[in-house]
Design a protein around this motif. Structure first.
Motif, PDB file in Angstrom:
ATOM      1  N   GLY A  55      -0.458  -7.647  -5.452  1.00 31.15           N
ATOM      2  CA  GLY A  55      -1.117  -6.909  -4.375  1.00 31.15           C
ATOM      3  C   GLY A  55      -2.464  -6.357  -4.794  1.00 31.15           C
ATOM      4  O   GLY A  55      -3.427  -6.367  -4.019  1.00 31.15           O
ATOM      5  N   ALA A  56      -2.546  -5.887  -6.039  1.00 34.90           N
ATOM      6  CA  ALA A  56      -3.812  -5.345  -6.539  1.00 34.90           C
ATOM      7  C   ALA A  56      -4.887  -6.432  -6.608  1.00 34.90           C
ATOM      8  O   ALA A  56      -6.035  -6.207  -6.217  1.00 34.90           O
ATOM      9  N   VAL A  57      -4.510  -7.602  -7.093  1.00 40.06           N
ATOM     10  CA  VAL A  57      -5.462  -8.720  -7.161  1.00 40.06           C
ATOM     11  C   VAL A  57      -5.950  -9.072  -5.762  1.00 40.06           C
ATOM     12  O   VAL A  57      -7.147  -9.233  -5.524  1.00 40.06           O
ATOM     13  N   TRP A  58      -4.996  -9.194  -4.820  1.00 37.07           N
ATOM     14  CA  TRP A  58      -5.375  -9.527  -3.447  1.00 37.07           C
ATOM     15  C   TRP A  58      -6.286  -8.441  -2.863  1.00 37.07           C
ATOM     16  O   TRP A  58      -7.285  -8.745  -2.217  1.00 37.07           O
ATOM     17  N   ALA A  96       0.831  -1.205   0.000  1.00 36.32           N
ATOM     18  CA  ALA A  96       0.000   0.000   0.000  1.00 36.32           C
ATOM     19  C   ALA A  96       0.865   1.254   0.000  1.00 36.32           C
ATOM     20  O   ALA A  96       0.582   2.211  -0.725  1.00 36.32           O
ATOM     21  N   HIS A  97       1.924   1.256   0.790  1.00 36.37           N
ATOM     22  CA  HIS A  97       2.834   2.404   0.834  1.00 36.37           C
ATOM     23  C   HIS A  97       3.454   2.638  -0.541  1.00 36.37           C
ATOM     24  O   HIS A  97       3.480   3.772  -1.026  1.00 36.37           O
ATOM     25  N   GLU A  98       3.933   1.581  -1.161  1.00 38.03           N
ATOM     26  CA  GLU A  98       4.549   1.690  -2.488  1.00 38.03           C
ATOM     27  C   GLU A  98       3.535   2.088  -3.566  1.00 38.03           C
ATOM     28  O   GLU A  98       3.869   2.789  -4.509  1.00 38.03           O
ATOM     29  N   ALA A  99       2.297   1.622  -3.421  1.00 33.69           N
ATOM     30  CA  ALA A  99       1.274   1.852  -4.446  1.00 33.69           C
ATOM     31  C   ALA A  99       0.645   3.238  -4.384  1.00 33.69           C
ATOM     32  O   ALA A  99       0.067   3.694  -5.364  1.00 33.69           O
ATOM     33  N   GLY A 100       0.724   3.915  -3.250  1.00 34.20           N
ATOM     34  CA  GLY A 100       0.100   5.227  -3.199  1.00 34.20           C
ATOM     35  C   GLY A 100      -0.155   5.748  -1.808  1.00 34.20           C
ATOM     36  O   GLY A 100      -0.701   6.836  -1.649  1.00 34.20           O
ATOM     37  N   GLY A 101       0.158   4.956  -0.814  1.00 36.36           N
ATOM     38  CA  GLY A 101      -0.038   5.406   0.552  1.00 36.36           C
ATOM     39  C   GLY A 101      -0.998   4.520   1.314  1.00 36.36           C
ATOM     40  O   GLY A 101      -2.059   4.168   0.799  1.00 36.36           O
ATOM     41  N   VAL A 102      -0.617   4.152   2.510  1.00 36.06           N
ATOM     42  CA  VAL A 102      -1.406   3.232   3.321  1.00 36.06           C
ATOM     43  C   VAL A 102      -2.815   3.765   3.561  1.00 36.06           C
ATOM     44  O   VAL A 102      -3.794   3.015   3.513  1.00 36.06           O
TER      45      VAL A 102
END
Length: 134
Positions: free
Chosen positions: A75-78, A31-37
């Protein structure tokens, strides 16, 4: 060798459990890597934000397929599946073909309205099924 239908628990498949554990353990980092928790709070708005991120990163389905094993795509699928589990009461399942042990090559939503199969580029291709409780 595929499991016997009578004794098979599709919610307890070892590959599924390993994949779910890996995704759950790595969620905060993903989440942090993708755009922020704080962006990923399992809400409808977070799904819209994830869709925007995917569309920004990829313009063609083939690009996603080529990147299917990357941490972002996994991660997106999960995450999408977890939203369905948490908000709709669905459960993760791994349902191989009992003759071959392989998972059928479905893309997107199946015809049943109470299940969702992640795209073929997901690994290990879990299936989400409504429990009918919500």
């Amino acid at each position: 060798m595929p499991a016997h239908r009578e004794s098979y628990d599709s919610t307890r498949h070892p590959d599924l459990l390993a994949w779910l554990t890996e995704r759950q353990t790595g969620f905060e980092h993903w989440a942090h890597e993708a755009g922020g928790v704080t962006l990923f709070d399992f809400s409808n708005a977070s799904l819209d934000a994830l869709e925007d991120l995917v569309r920004e990163a990829y313009t063609k389905t083939d690009e996603i397929t080529q990147q299917r094993r990357t941490p972002f795509i996994q991660g997106a699928v999960w995450y999408i599946g977890e939203v369905l589990c948490r908000r709709k009461g669905w459960v993760w399942k791994f349902e191989p073909d009992f003759n071959t042990g392989e998972v059928p090559p479905f893309y997107g939503r199946q015809k049943r309205r109470d299940s969702w199969t992640p795209p073929a580029w997901a690994h290990p291709r879990p299936v989400l099924v409504s429990t009918g409780t919500r």
